[in-house]
Write a protein that holds these residues in place. Structure first.
Motif, PDB file in Angstrom:
ATOM      1  N   TRP A 110       0.929  -1.254   0.005  1.00  0.00           N
ATOM      2  CA  TRP A 110       0.017   0.036   0.192  1.00  0.00           C
ATOM      3  C   TRP A 110       0.993   1.291   0.008  1.00  0.00           C
ATOM      4  N   ARG A 111       2.119   1.197   0.308  1.00  0.00           N
ATOM      5  CA  ARG A 111       2.830   2.318   0.262  1.00  0.00           C
ATOM      6  C   ARG A 111       3.654   2.417  -0.916  1.00  0.00           C
ATOM      7  N   SER A 112       3.221   1.663  -1.805  1.00  0.00           N
ATOM      8  CA  SER A 112       3.580   1.595  -3.039  1.00  0.00           C
ATOM      9  C   SER A 112       2.506   2.507  -4.113  1.00  0.00           C
ATOM     10  N   ARG A 113       1.237   2.551  -3.414  1.00  0.00           N
ATOM     11  CA  ARG A 113       0.042   2.706  -4.260  1.00  0.00           C
ATOM     12  C   ARG A 113      -0.023   4.347  -3.985  1.00  0.00           C
ATOM     13  N   PRO A 114      -0.632   5.099  -5.003  1.00  0.00           N
ATOM     14  CA  PRO A 114      -0.602   6.579  -4.746  1.00  0.00           C
ATOM     15  C   PRO A 114      -1.430   7.172  -3.559  1.00  0.00           C
ATOM     16  N   VAL A 115      -1.397   8.173  -2.995  1.00  0.00           N
ATOM     17  CA  VAL A 115      -1.802   8.781  -2.044  1.00  0.00           C
ATOM     18  C   VAL A 115      -2.892   9.411  -2.517  1.00  0.00           C
ATOM     19  N   ARG A 116      -4.037   9.054  -1.768  1.00  0.00           N
ATOM     20  CA  ARG A 116      -5.205   9.634  -1.847  1.00  0.00           C
ATOM     21  C   ARG A 116      -5.340  11.102  -1.488  1.00  0.00           C
ATOM     22  N   PRO A 117      -5.471  12.095  -2.132  1.00  0.00           N
ATOM     23  CA  PRO A 117      -5.207  13.462  -1.458  1.00  0.00           C
ATOM     24  C   PRO A 117      -6.450  13.922  -1.025  1.00  0.00           C
ATOM     25  N   ASP A 118      -7.789  13.441  -1.228  1.00  0.00           N
ATOM     26  CA  ASP A 118      -8.979  13.735  -0.379  1.00  0.00           C
ATOM     27  C   ASP A 118      -9.505  12.961   0.743  1.00  0.00           C
ATOM     28  N   GLN A 119      -8.625  11.886   0.925  1.00  0.00           N
ATOM     29  CA  GLN A 119      -8.970  11.176   2.126  1.00  0.00           C
ATOM     30  C   GLN A 119      -8.425  11.362   3.514  1.00  0.00           C
ATOM     31  N   VAL A 120      -9.241  11.545   4.510  1.00  0.00           N
ATOM     32  CA  VAL A 120      -8.848  11.813   5.634  1.00  0.00           C
ATOM     33  C   VAL A 120      -8.971  10.743   6.726  1.00  0.00           C
ATOM     34  N   LEU A 121      -7.938  10.193   7.376  1.00  0.00           N
ATOM     35  CA  LEU A 121      -7.935   9.462   8.389  1.00  0.00           C
ATOM     36  C   LEU A 121      -7.525   9.951   9.994  1.00  0.00           C
ATOM     37  N   TYR A 122      -8.734   9.553  10.799  1.00  0.00           N
ATOM     38  CA  TYR A 122      -8.694  10.283  12.128  1.00  0.00           C
ATOM     39  C   TYR A 122      -8.509   8.934  13.057  1.00  0.00           C
ATOM     40  N   GLU A 123      -7.732   9.171  14.016  1.00  0.00           N
ATOM     41  CA  GLU A 123      -7.486   8.346  15.094  1.00  0.00           C
ATOM     42  C   GLU A 123      -7.275   9.191  16.352  1.00  0.00           C
ATOM     43  N   SER A 124      -8.048   8.401  17.634  1.00  0.00           N
ATOM     44  CA  SER A 124      -7.964   9.233  18.759  1.00  0.00           C
ATOM     45  C   SER A 124      -7.709   8.014  19.693  1.00  0.00           C
ATOM     46  N   PHE A 125      -6.658   8.261  20.704  1.00  0.00           N
ATOM     47  CA  PHE A 125      -6.426   7.350  21.825  1.00  0.00           C
ATOM     48  C   PHE A 125      -6.268   5.810  21.497  1.00  0.00           C
ATOM     49  N   ALA A 126      -5.551   5.723  20.630  1.00  0.00           N
ATOM     50  CA  ALA A 126      -5.229   4.443  19.876  1.00  0.00           C
ATOM     51  C   ALA A 126      -6.573   3.824  19.461  1.00  0.00           C
ATOM     52  N   GLY A 127      -7.405   4.600  18.734  1.00  0.00           N
ATOM     53  CA  GLY A 127      -8.853   3.791  18.400  1.00  0.00           C
ATOM     54  C   GLY A 127      -9.820   3.912  19.586  1.00  0.00           C
ATOM     55  N   ASN A 128      -9.774   4.403  20.778  1.00  0.00           N
ATOM     56  CA  ASN A 128     -10.836   3.932  21.748  1.00  0.00           C
ATOM     57  C   ASN A 128     -11.948   4.849  21.471  1.00  0.00           C
TER      58      ASN A 128
END
Length: 850
Positions: free
Chosen positions: A36-54
């Protein structure tokens, strides 16, 4: 075969299978990440994480909800990383009709994919150690609160505990601060981001605090959700009780829950029956608390964000939690319940004295409740409340989220509180210290760090982070001014790429920077994973023995965007050509590794040997690898004060730590070793020779033992201490036993404080075939011992002329030198340490100004 033997074999087989399964899983995970690191970055996708996924919590949640409703960002898709099953179900139900919103389970293959390709990354804590930001990704770290408790390097053992946090901060493009205090004290100070962090500090306040502004309908919804979870409110106002998690300070979570239940009951009695105390626990405690009926009836569910609860609460009781900084924005009263204030302050520590907090402070829950009740009944506000609100919640006007989004997603700067980190003009140095094993290189590295002028140089130490790799007491010698970066986790990249890398290293010909795209991509990503976007003016491999570290430092980026590369230095602690050919038990274990290091010498600007004689030897013997003008000299710095302190310590301290461990385990303390008993029993009748060094071939301890045998035959009072550990220990012990010297020559093993043994001895003796600049000779001179050494290149410049009795590389010559000591013909060595250190400091300064 007995039943117990069969059970042991089955258990061993099961462990091997589990171990194999874990390795296979890690390999599969690594391949997925690499893909997946070899795939293109998706400029309109936002990933959120709080407190290790809690949960969907904190600042990321506030930013998410604003982006979701803002037409200017309708193009964005939103992915939440969640680990909590309840949160996942609530999430699915709430956003079932919005195709822009999805979730991944934290740690899953989908999570790895999202973390590898999302164009925007928002976290209030840390991503895993394998994460390395890619080009095209923008990382906003919002953290999760203004600190009252000490953070980062300010904590006891903070450097190790903060390793992954610092790594994440250095990778971030934006760091969010609730106030200037947080930016300066935590980010720039506690996490040492001054000078090296190139991103942007945002001092606009906290988006999550916007959510405290509840209208009547929102407050009614919060109260309804609390009622639905079992909390009986009626029409009574809420007093929120939010104690912090103290981590390992509690031996048993269940004991903590019992204590918490008693505190809650007393607090409720204190505030009175016309108010309801609602308990908000740390995520770690919540599961234990929900299982107890007396707590479940008052426990706020995790589905209600903390700041929404704050907005619905008439008053707050907390201890050391940063939640009270958020609550200052409401103007409502706070009381502080601190039953373990002295213990907490001395153990973890706080940035402000507890008696200066913006509310009454008490160690009794009922008293705390009564104090808060009085404030709720209309007593005068606490005298320090207004000043704290002005200092720590100055920008909380309900528009924080919009401003943060303008800066991060809209690129706004003019009129916003967004700035670079402070730069104080010091030159930025990065030094890889080596494996931090108890040896001469580690001692030399620590002495160098202690000798650097930290008012002129900003120093970062790079260290390995493996299980049992670094002794805590050794690490404690790193000066407090030094920023410590640990290489935690493992490199990204597919197994095929790593196989190519290892083949190159095995051949002794690793690629140089820019040689091939796959190689450049691998190592550029590893630099980012370890250091983020940090930049340095001068980088040094002080070890000089490991091709991985040598390669990593070659990929240090330019000093500034578009600027020159940093100056790169690599140390040579020995006659490196001889080291490469050295055999132990018939194996030349360093031949391939050092061959790979040698092949990279041409990429380094400064090849630093630790004595003038050694520089000449290495310049001649390694001429095929680097031009002659790159070979430099910086002798090793002695830490005189450390040696003197160690020499003054009594021998009885050698076993105090282990004795305490045996006593704590209620086990019998083992007998003292023979060498210790002989030293303690000596009333001045014996004559002690001592040497300190690794038990490996180049030290030639075998010759020393043979020479000592000849001396001992003529002088039965002679004794020999060989201090150190290494691969030849068993072989040397057999030699001692076969020679009948078991009561006169002793292998002590490695010792944390060899200087006490130097001080207890009469002569230092060195039998090496070759050395770099043996630090032990300087340390022996500091201890005032006569010194006898065999002849090798660097011994002639180690101390002033005449300070060492130098003898030929010969058994008889070494024995004659030792006998000369017993006959009083070798005077104690001496060293003008101030002049010596001044000279060495000038040599080091010359490197940095080159």
């Amino acid at each position: 075969m007995s039943l117990s033997s069969s059970a042991r074999r089955l258990g061993s087989s099961a462990r091997r299978l589990r171990s194999t399964a874990r390795r296979l899983k890690r390999a599969v995970d690594a391949e997925r990440i690499a893909f997946w690191r070899s795939r293109p970055v998706r400029p309109d996708q936002v990933l959120y994480e709080s407190f290790a996924g809690n949960g969907m919590l904190c600042n990321p949640e506030a930013i998410f909800r604003h982006l979701l409703t803002d037409p200017a960002y309708a193009r964005l898709t939103h992915v939440w990383a969640l680990a909590d099953d309840d949160a996942i179900e609530r999430f699915r139900a709430e956003f079932a009709g919005d195709r822009r919103v999805s979730f991944v389970r934290r740690g899953s293959a989908s999570y790895r994919q999202a973390l590898a390709v999302s164009g925007w990354l928002i976290n209030n804590a840390t991503f895993p150690t394998w994460f390395s930001k890619r080009e095209g990704q923008v990382y906003l770290n919002t953290w999760h609160g203004t600190p009252l408790k000490l953070m980062g390097f300010d904590m006891p053992s903070g450097a190790v505990q903060s390793a992954n946090t610092l790594r994440n901060f250095l990778m971030s493009d934006y760091l969010l601060a609730a106030n200037p205090f947080m930016a300066e004290t935590m980010y720039e100070g506690a996490y040492r981001l001054t000078n090296v962090y190139p991103g942007t500090l945002i001092e606009e306040g906290y988006p999550r605090i916007d959510r405290q502004r509840l209208d009547a309908a929102a407050e009614a919804a919060v109260r309804a959700e609390l009622e639905g979870s079992g909390v009986v409110l009626g029409d009574k106002p809420i007093v929120l009780f939010a104690p912090t998690w103290r981590g390992t300070s509690f031996d048993d979570p269940e004991d903590n829950i019992d204590e918490l239940a008693a505190q809650l009951a007393a607090l409720q009695a204190g505030v009175g029956d016309d108010r309801v105390v609602v308990l908000k626990t740390h995520q770690i405690v919540h599961a234990h608390a929900s299982a107890r009926p007396e707590l479940a009836r008052t426990l706020a569910p995790n589905s209600i964000p903390s700041n929404v609860l704050l907005g619905a609460s008439a008053g707050l009781v907390t201890d050391y939690s940063s939640i009270f900084f958020d609550y200052l924005a409401t103007g409502r009263p706070i009381a502080f319940f601190t039953p373990d204030a002295d213990l907490y302050s001395s153990g973890r520590g706080t940035y402000m004295p507890l008696d200066t907090l913006p509310g009454p402070v008490a160690d009794d829950p009922a008293e705390t409740g009564r104090a808060l009740g009085a404030l709720l009944d209309g007593a005068d506000p606490h005298p320090q409340y207004a000043s704290w609100a002005e200092r720590f919640a100055p920008f909380e006007d309900g528009g924080v989220t919009a401003r943060v989004i303008d800066i991060v997603f809209g690129g706004a700067r003019e009129g916003y509180r967004a700035r670079p980190t402070a730069h104080d003009g010091r030159k930025r140095l990065l030094v890889y210290l080596g494996g931090m094993k108890p040896n001469g290189i580690t001692t030399s590295a620590l002495n160098l760090l202690g000798a650097i002028d930290h008012t002129r140089y900003d120093v970062t130490a790079l260290l390995p982070r493996r299980r049992l790799s670094t002794d805590p007491l050794t690490q404690a010698r790193i000066p407090a001014e030094v920023r410590q970066v640990f290489r935690v986790g493992g490199m990204n990249g597919s197994k095929a790429v790593h196989l190519r890398r290892r083949i190159d290293e095995w051949r002794g010909a690793p690629r140089t920077p820019g040689a091939e795209p796959w190689h450049e991509e691998l190592w550029t990503a590893e630099w980012m994973r370890v250091f983020g976007d940090a930049r340095f003016d001068w980088v040094a491999d002080f070890s000089g023995y490991g091709p991985v570290w040598t390669t990593l430092l070659l990929h240090a980026p330019a000093v500034s965007e578009g600027g020159p590369d940093p100056v790169r230095a690599i140390w040579m602690h020995n006659e490196m050509a001889s080291d490469r050919e050295r055999t132990v038990n018939g194996k030349a274990s360093m031949k391939r590794g050092l061959g790979a290091v040698f092949s990279m010498y041409s990429e380094y600007d400064q090849l630093v040997s630790v004595s003038h004689q050694l520089t000449e030897l290495n310049r001649i013997e390694l001429a095929e690898y680097a031009p002659a003008d790159r070979f430099r000299t910086v002798r090793n710095f002695p830490d005189v004060e450390h040696v003197v302190r160690g020499a003054r310590r009594p021998l009885s301290e050698f076993f105090s730590e282990s004795d305490a461990q045996y006593e704590a385990a209620d086990r019998e303390i083992p007998p003292r070793p023979a060498w210790y008993e002989a030293l303690q029993a000596d009333e001045g009748e014996l004559r002690w020779f001592v040497t300190v060094g690794r038990l490996s071939p180049e030290k030639n301890h075998a010759r020393l033992i043979r020479s000592f045998l000849a001396v001992h035959r003529a002088h039965p009072e002679a004794r020999l201490l060989i201090v150190g550990g290494g691969p030849l220990q068993d072989e040397l012990q057999r030699q001692i036993d076969d020679a009948g010297l078991d009561d006169a020559a002793f292998l002590t093993g490695p010792q944390r404080n060899p200087y006490a043994l130097l001080a207890a001895s009469d002569c230092f003796v060195l039998s090496s075939l070759y050395e770099g600049q043996p630090m032990v000779l300087i340390e022996a001179a500091i201890c005032g011992l006569p010194i006898v050494s065999t002849s090798f290149g660097s011994v002639y410049g180690a101390l002033p002329q005449g300070a060492i009795r130098i003898v030929k590389q010969d058994d008889d010559a070494l024995a004659a030198g030792m006998r000369a000591v017993l006959d009083g013909e070798v005077p104690p060595a001496s060293l003008d340490t101030d002049a010596y250190r001044a000279d060495v400091k000038a040599e080091f300064e010359a490197l940095l100004t080159d």
